[in-house]
Every structure is written in C-alpha cells, then in structure tokens.
Design a protein around this motif. Structure first.
Motif, mmCIF file in Angstrom:
data_model
loop_
_atom_site.group_PDB
_atom_site.id
_atom_site.type_symbol
_atom_site.label_atom_id
_atom_site.label_comp_id
_atom_site.label_asym_id
_atom_site.label_seq_id
_atom_site.Cartn_x
_atom_site.Cartn_y
_atom_site.Cartn_z
ATOM 1 N N GLY A 75 0.817 -1.270 0.064
ATOM 2 C CA GLY A 75 0.247 0.084 0.028
ATOM 3 C C GLY A 75 0.802 1.157 -0.025
ATOM 4 O O GLY A 75 1.913 1.309 -0.377
ATOM 5 N N ALA A 76 0.174 2.374 0.556
ATOM 6 C CA ALA A 76 0.923 3.621 0.633
ATOM 7 C C ALA A 76 0.340 4.415 1.470
ATOM 8 O O ALA A 76 -0.756 4.442 1.906
ATOM 9 N N CYS A 77 1.017 5.677 1.776
ATOM 10 C CA CYS A 77 0.587 6.586 2.751
ATOM 11 C C CYS A 77 0.650 8.051 1.957
ATOM 12 O O CYS A 77 0.909 9.147 2.528
ATOM 13 N N THR A 78 0.524 7.954 0.625
ATOM 14 C CA THR A 78 0.440 9.218 0.016
ATOM 15 C C THR A 78 -0.319 8.619 -1.330
ATOM 16 O O THR A 78 -0.347 7.588 -1.818
ATOM 17 N N ALA A 79 -0.924 9.617 -1.996
ATOM 18 C CA ALA A 79 -1.529 9.401 -3.190
ATOM 19 C C ALA A 79 -0.992 9.003 -4.586
ATOM 20 O O ALA A 79 -1.353 8.361 -5.259
ATOM 21 N N ALA A 80 0.318 9.412 -4.467
ATOM 22 C CA ALA A 80 1.350 8.866 -5.389
ATOM 23 C C ALA A 80 1.781 7.513 -4.880
ATOM 24 O O ALA A 80 2.792 7.282 -4.628
ATOM 25 N N VAL A 81 0.855 6.496 -5.150
ATOM 26 C CA VAL A 81 1.090 5.159 -4.492
ATOM 27 C C VAL A 81 2.497 4.279 -5.070
ATOM 28 O O VAL A 81 3.070 3.764 -4.618
ATOM 29 N N CYS A 82 2.427 4.868 -6.372
ATOM 30 C CA CYS A 82 3.736 4.236 -7.073
ATOM 31 C C CYS A 82 5.004 4.595 -6.347
ATOM 32 O O CYS A 82 5.945 3.581 -6.422
ATOM 33 N N SER A 83 5.238 5.533 -5.475
ATOM 34 C CA SER A 83 6.402 6.014 -4.916
ATOM 35 C C SER A 83 6.726 5.127 -3.954
ATOM 36 O O SER A 83 8.026 4.375 -3.857
ATOM 37 N N PRO A 84 5.867 5.008 -2.881
ATOM 38 C CA PRO A 84 5.974 3.729 -1.660
ATOM 39 C C PRO A 84 6.488 2.545 -2.390
ATOM 40 O O PRO A 84 7.094 1.697 -1.959
ATOM 41 N N SER A 85 5.522 2.015 -3.483
ATOM 42 C CA SER A 85 5.363 0.842 -3.949
ATOM 43 C C SER A 85 6.950 0.549 -4.482
ATOM 44 O O SER A 85 7.719 -0.704 -4.286
ATOM 45 N N ARG A 86 7.583 1.537 -5.381
ATOM 46 C CA ARG A 86 9.034 1.277 -5.952
ATOM 47 C C ARG A 86 9.874 1.238 -4.927
ATOM 48 O O ARG A 86 11.175 0.508 -5.026
ATOM 49 N N ALA A 87 9.885 1.937 -3.730
ATOM 50 C CA ALA A 87 10.589 2.039 -2.536
ATOM 51 C C ALA A 87 10.571 0.796 -1.862
ATOM 52 O O ALA A 87 11.770 0.222 -1.531
ATOM 53 N N MET A 88 9.618 0.118 -1.696
ATOM 54 C CA MET A 88 9.490 -1.185 -1.192
ATOM 55 C C MET A 88 10.171 -2.251 -2.124
ATOM 56 O O MET A 88 11.022 -3.225 -1.661
ATOM 57 N N LEU A 89 10.061 -2.122 -3.330
ATOM 58 C CA LEU A 89 10.432 -3.154 -4.525
ATOM 59 C C LEU A 89 12.210 -3.184 -4.212
ATOM 60 O O LEU A 89 12.760 -4.147 -4.388
ATOM 61 N N MET A 90 12.289 -1.838 -4.427
ATOM 62 C CA MET A 90 13.883 -1.771 -4.326
ATOM 63 C C MET A 90 14.505 -2.312 -3.184
ATOM 64 O O MET A 90 15.623 -2.658 -3.257
ATOM 65 N N ASN A 313 1.275 -1.018 -9.013
ATOM 66 C CA ASN A 313 0.160 -0.827 -8.290
ATOM 67 C C ASN A 313 -1.183 -1.087 -9.394
ATOM 68 O O ASN A 313 -1.023 -1.036 -10.426
ATOM 69 N N GLY A 314 -2.252 -1.336 -8.864
ATOM 70 C CA GLY A 314 -3.308 -1.529 -9.646
ATOM 71 C C GLY A 314 -4.437 0.040 -9.977
ATOM 72 O O GLY A 314 -3.595 1.123 -9.713
ATOM 73 N N LYS A 325 -5.986 4.540 -7.580
ATOM 74 C CA LYS A 325 -5.655 3.535 -6.720
ATOM 75 C C LYS A 325 -5.340 3.819 -5.348
ATOM 76 O O LYS A 325 -4.763 3.187 -4.574
ATOM 77 N N GLN A 326 -6.134 4.867 -4.610
ATOM 78 C CA GLN A 326 -5.923 5.298 -3.358
ATOM 79 C C GLN A 326 -6.888 4.658 -2.347
ATOM 80 O O GLN A 326 -7.822 4.904 -1.765
ATOM 81 N N ASN A 327 -6.713 3.153 -2.355
ATOM 82 C CA ASN A 327 -7.758 2.560 -1.566
ATOM 83 C C ASN A 327 -7.204 0.968 -1.430
ATOM 84 O O ASN A 327 -5.855 0.850 -2.088
ATOM 85 N N VAL A 328 -7.799 0.150 -1.092
ATOM 86 C CA VAL A 328 -7.351 -1.243 -0.794
ATOM 87 C C VAL A 328 -8.093 -2.381 -1.482
ATOM 88 O O VAL A 328 -7.926 -3.617 -0.940
ATOM 89 N N TYR A 329 -9.008 -2.021 -2.246
ATOM 90 C CA TYR A 329 -9.742 -3.012 -3.068
ATOM 91 C C TYR A 329 -8.770 -3.877 -4.091
ATOM 92 O O TYR A 329 -7.897 -3.407 -4.098
ATOM 93 N N GLU A 330 -9.354 -4.819 -4.527
ATOM 94 C CA GLU A 330 -8.602 -5.872 -5.178
ATOM 95 C C GLU A 330 -8.037 -5.013 -6.527
ATOM 96 O O GLU A 330 -6.678 -5.238 -6.862
#
Length: 502
Positions: A75-90, A313-314, A325-330
C-alpha cells in the motif's frame, strides 16, 4: 608413449579450467531482466483470462514462466502510490520502515529528497558481480540510481508525464548526469524500449547483467498511439461487474487528482473510454516488451536470463465508483507478477500470497545469493520450485492520506484503510473522520468484492479471526496505525512517519 600423451592432455585440460578468469566464472550466474509497468492492474494480461486486453508478449511470459495470481502491493501513505511501492520493491522493506523523504519527496526540501543509506537490489547485485542497467521511470530520487546502476539510459525522474515528449536523462558514473532531452514523436514505452534494446545489442561484457526497464505506461494521461487506440472501440468495452456511479460511502482521498479525472457520478460511456485507452496503452507497452524479448533472444543470452514482469500498483477505472488507486480493493492493490527463466516451471499459475517487494529476496534465492539482513519480505523461490505451498498465510494492505497534507482539504482530506487477507477472506477497515466502516469479502467466490459479509452471523468467527490477524500484522510490520483511534491516529502525530529503523 600413448599413456604419457593422455596424461599430458588431461593435465592441460585441468590447467585450462583452473585458469578461468573471474569474469568467465561470473557468466554462469543468470542474467536478470526486470520489466515494470506503471498502474497496470493484476489480471490485465490476456492469458490470465480476467480482462479482454491484447497482450501477446506478456502472454508469452505467462506461458514460459510462473505467474502469481494473488500478488499485491502492501500500500501507501501518499496518493502517489507508485513511489512507496517502488521504494519497497527496491529495498524489500515495508514502507513503514523506509525514509519518507524517499517515497514522499514532495514533502521534503530538494537537498533531502531521495537521501537514504538503505540497500537496494540493483546495488546488491552490482556488488556481487553484475553489470546493472536502468531505463524508464525512477520515482525515488537520484541517490539510489547513482549507487545501484552501472549505466542509465533515458531515465524519467518523476511520477507522471506526457507520453509523447517524455523528458529523460542519461547517467554514467564517470561523467554524471546528462542534460535532459526528449523525443516528441515516440510514445514513452518506445523510448524506453529503444534504450533496453540498445543495451542488449551493445552488451559485450562477460559478467552477467541486471536490466531494470520501468515503463511509465499505462499511467495517465491515457494517450496511446493511434494504432493501439484503434484496437479498442469504446462501444466494445465491457464494464466491470462492480461498476458503480460513485462509491457507496465517504472514504480517504475521494477527491484526489486521480478521482477528479472524470466528473461525479461516473457514466458508463466515460468509464468505457477510460478503460479503452488504458487497454490500448497496455497493448502499446506489450509491443515494446516484444522488441526487448526479441533482442534478448538475438543476443544469445535468453536461455540464461531470469525475466521478472510486474506492475507497481493497480487502478480502479470505474470499479466501486472509483478511478484511482488510493484504496485497498483488489483492483488497486493487485499487480501482475511473473517469473521466467532457468529452472522456473513453465505455464504455472500459482495462488500463493505474494508481495511485489518479495522480488528482492526471490532474485537472491533464484541466483544463489544470501538475502541481506535489511530485507523484510519473503523469498518466493521455494514456492516457485514446488518445495513449499506458501511463504505466508496472511497479508496486510494499508492506505491513508499523507499526514502532512490533511490541512489541505481540496487535495487530501484525511482518512485511511487497513485490510487483511487470510485464506479466502479479506477484511477492510475504513476510517473517515470519526466513522469506521467494515467490509469483509470472500475474494475467491466474490472477486469483484460486491457481497459484504461483515454483518452476516454465519461469518462472525471469521471476522474475529481476521481482526486478530490484522492487529498482529500491524505490529509485526511496524505500521503506526492504531485501530482504536479516529482515522487510526495517523494524523494526531505526523512524526510517526519519520524513519524508524527496524
């Protein structure tokens, strides 16, 4: 005499083998090609039979490898979900334990953006004899890029941009960063495809390589090349089963940029157009993936290359009345995740629970490297090889507004979600102001998340079990959420999002 000749010949062979250079020995390690798309929802690959999208090259990866059908982001704690997602991937770490100046750069001064001493997987593989190459979207600052990659070509440093005329830069350790440049005639995926094909065509080193190819598509603006747009007439698009004109209750960031791309309530025609362009951008990117796979084959290195395909992210696009994508639905937390290569089973669809940031330890497992102590996620190699059924039996999903911006109601307006998946069931807890909303779905029987079982007496024990599991995962991951407080207490103490080494 013949015996003497044989002995000398054998000794010569032994000496020659013993004299192999370090570089020659390194070539036994598999190469790695990581293909990464932006906002591509799980299931949006033709061969996975969920959405009607044309992806012959992604289909080829499904057929040649192992696909995880229950693969997600945390998930994320910012609307730019891709940034936390990529930081976790890295890093292979949960975003609660990564510096926020890496994944929420907008909230920090330029000199602090991206500064981090956390180990990334390109840096780790580079230190273990790999030549590392990157092209495409890089959304966590320059520090990790400079440390992790031997060569960078056509990198886009940012979150989103136009797809025709994407401004990019190159980097070489000896010369530093180039001046920005752009090609206004080419779709972004083609620009990055050119860079990847060029690297493969020119690569003459004996050491193994790690390629990181990060497309900016199908992220909006949804402007596919015309030939791909023509593949998806709007009138032929099928609406998702969970299409809604608007979300049934108030939730976090419901007026964020992603959500106001269409007016409220959503209309069927407008949503169909968004889906059509989204599919067209996926198909356009698939064509570039085909070029890269052909170049890999022509290089003679395909048989000894691990290929990973994933999304960051989805995206909702009309599902549950949402666009973003600012939610936790599938539709928003699910992502494609495919592994292909030496000793990886072909045409396998595996339903084990997997996180995107399992990629770092899994690449270690597939290449025989030790998993660094800094990594917090799981190596999926035992699941891929069939030795284990799963590496986890539950998983956490998290989203909330950025704590530092809740005073700006036109952008962020507080609220958040926490969710847990265990077995067939998923519990979502949504907090908005002083209101909590609970939903529980059987995501196997009800993948569109339409039938809320939370208040069904027949599932009371399941609900209680999931509540316990959710609290356990919050504590284990270092999530600062407190489910007993309004909006999880996340906005009472913004310092909770300061970096905590764990």
């Amino acid at each position: 005499m013949n015996n003497l000749i044989k002995a000398i010949t054998l000794l010569s062979i032994v000496v020659c083998v013993g004299c192999k250079t370090k570089a020659q020995i390194e070539t036994k390690k598999p190469n790695i090609l990581f293909l990464f798309t932006d906002d591509q929802r799980g299931g949006t690959i033709g061969a996975l039979d969920k959405y009607n999208v044309n992806t012959p090259n992604m289909d080829q990866l499904v057929q040649q490898g192992t696909s995880f059908t229950n693969s997600y982001i945390l998930g994320a704690c910012t609307a730019a979900v891709c940034s936390p997602s990529r930081a976790m991937l890295m890093t292979g770490r949960h975003y609660f334990n990564i510096e926020p100046n890496v994944y929420a750069q907008f909230a920090f001064s330029k000199e602090d953006q991206g500064k981090s001493d956390l180990l990334t997987f390109p840096e780790y593989f580079k230190a273990n004899g790999y030549t590392t190459f990157a092209t495409g979207k890089q959304h966590n600052g320059e520090d990790w890029l400079e440390r992790g990659f031997s060569h960078i070509k056509s990198a886009f440093l940012g979150g989103m941009t136009t797809h025709f005329g994407t401004k990019v830069k190159d980097f070489e350790p000896e010369t530093g960063w180039s001046e920005p440049y752009k090609n206004e005639e080419k779709f972004s995926s083609e620009v990055f495809g050119d860079a990847a094909v060029g690297f493969l065509n020119d690569y003459k080193e004996e050491t193994p390589f790690l390629m990181y190819v990060a497309f900016t598509a199908p992220h909006d603006p949804r402007t596919p090349p015309q030939e791909f747009e023509d593949m998806y007439p709007t009138e032929d698009i099928e609406l998702p089963k969970n299409f809604m004109p608007q979300h049934p209750f108030e939730l976090a960031d419901e007026r964020i940029r992603d959500e106001v791309l269409l007016p409220f309530p959503r209309t069927e025609t407008a949503v169909k157009k968004e889906i059509a362009d989204y599919y067209a951008m996926i198909s356009a990117t698939d064509a570039q993936i085909g070029r890269i796979l052909e170049a890999l084959k022509a290089s003679g290195k395909a048989e000894n290359t691990i290929i990973v395909f994933a999304g960051d992210n989805g995206l909702a696009l009309g599902q549950h009345g949402l666009l973003g994508k600012q939610n936790v639905y599938e539709h928003s937390v699910s992502v494609p995740l495919i592994f292909c290569g030496p000793n990886i089973p072909k045409n396998q669809k595996n339903d084990a629970l997997a996180y995107l940031h399992d990629v770092f330890p899994t690449l270690c497992g597939l290449t025989g490297l030790e998993v660094p102590e800094s990594v917090q996620t799981k190596d999926l190699t035992p699941v891929i090889n069939g030795g284990e059924k799963e590496v986890r039996n539950s998983m956490l999903y998290a989203y909330n507004s950025w704590p530092g911006e809740v005073t700006r109601p036109s952008i962020n307006n507080g609220g958040g979600h926490r969710a847990v998946r265990k077995g067939d069931f998923k519990l979502i807890v949504s907090a908005k102001k002083d209101v909590y909303t609970y939903q529980m779905f059987n995501v196997v029987n009800d993948p569109w998340e339409l039938i809320n079982l939370f208040d069904d007496e027949n599932y009371k024990s399941v609900v209680e079990d999931l509540k316990v599991e959710l609290q356990k995962l919050i504590e284990e991951t270092g999530d600062p959420a407190d489910l007993s407080k309004n909006e999880f207490g996340l906005f009472d103490n913004p310092e909770a999002y300061n970096f905590k080494k764990k």
